[in-house]
Scaffold this motif. Structure first.
Motif: not given
Length: 298
Positions: A118-120, A137-140, A206-212, A242-244
């Motif tokens: 969800g963060v990514a 949990v992770n709905d955007v 993909l970059t954000e998934l790598q980070w998260a 995630w909270r932010d």
């Protein structure tokens, strides 16, 4: 695929890495490095998740293990579905992919895997200038409209290896939704009033998934070093990010396991506990903490 790799590097330079030191950032990216190591692209599939399951079995029949971070990408899906087998509308113009991740995290951190995805996704959309938020949990979503959907499941192969299968659907340039989604779904193109570059969107994700995902594994490493877990009140590094991005706390909600079929109760969402549970105040003044299921905002 070379264009996607090039876009990954572009967004790597723009990535918000927070308060971490350079050595820690290197370690986080090392943990997340397998993301997108192999990408299989199809113009059309029934489901990306289905093709990913086939790849797991095909590799096993050859005496191999499907590499972590392998991605199946499709331009359009004919039989896509989300949580609780809900139909997911996946026409050309969106970003539809599935990724495999080995089941190697401790249970406390496996529980946080959907939060990391969800963060990514949320951070990816925000990179394109849209104020996306996360609903537990992770709905955007943007306002009350959903822009991205995430499906996390596990599978055990015939050889008894366990995998996490992560499906992501993100509305990019597609703007026409079926009648049942009118007023409930939106896309980046609709929000920005312009067409977006899907290759750039893919590279950014993909970059954000790598980070998260790297941060989730780094978080586990730090917890083991500290000798503390979430039940002892340890604050997860991943959950802090995630909270932010989340706007659930303070909202009146309706809760259920499959809420479109049956809502179980209404409550006030108070907070997210250190283990990712949603703490809610019931209408009779009591409190309850849920670790699965879903909510809608009232």
């Amino acid at each position: 695929m070379q264009d996607i790799r090039a876009q990954q590097l572009v967004f790597l330079d723009r990535l918000h890495t927070g308060p971490f030191s350079s050595p820690d950032i290197e370690k986080i990216f090392a943990y997340g490095a397998p993301v997108g190591a192999t990408i299989e692209h199809h113009p059309r599939l029934e489901r990306c998740m289905g093709r990913l399951q086939e790849l797991v079995q095909e590799e096993e029949e050859q005496g191999r293990v499907l590499g972590a971070g392998t991605i199946v990408l499709a331009d359009t899906l004919s039989h896509s579905s989300g949580r609780f087998d809900r139909v997911w509308h996946a026409p050309e113009g969106g970003l539809w992919l599935a990724m495999v991740w080995p089941d190697i995290l401790l249970p406390e951190f496996t529980r946080l895997l959907p939060f990391a995805i969800g963060v990514a996704c949320c951070r990816t959309i925000r990179q394109f200038g849209v104020d996306a938020r996360l609903k537990w949990v992770n709905d955007v979503h943007i306002g009350r409209k959903k822009l991205a959907g995430i499906l996390c499941s596990t599978m055990r192969s015939l050889g008894y290896d366990r995998y996490h299968l992560i499906g992501i659907g993100m509305n990019g340039n597609n703007q026409i939704f079926p009648e049942e989604l009118q007023g409930k779904a939106t896309s980046l193109r609709a929000e920005l009033s312009r067409k977006i570059d899907l290759t750039a969107l893919t590279g950014c994700l993909l970059t954000e998934l790598q980070w998260a995902l790297g941060l989730l594994h780094y978080d586990e490493e730090q917890a083991l070093a500290e000798g503390l877990d979430c039940e002892q009140g340890r604050e997860s590094l991943l959950l802090a990010v995630w909270r932010d991005l989340c706007d659930t706390a303070g909202r009146r909600v309706e809760y259920g396991f499959d809420i479109e079929k049956k809502a179980m109760y209404r409550a006030l969402a108070r907070e997210i506990d250190p283990c990712g549970g949603l703490v809610m105040e019931l209408e009779d003044g009591g409190t309850v903490t849920e670790y699965s299921g879903e909510i809608v905002y009232l």
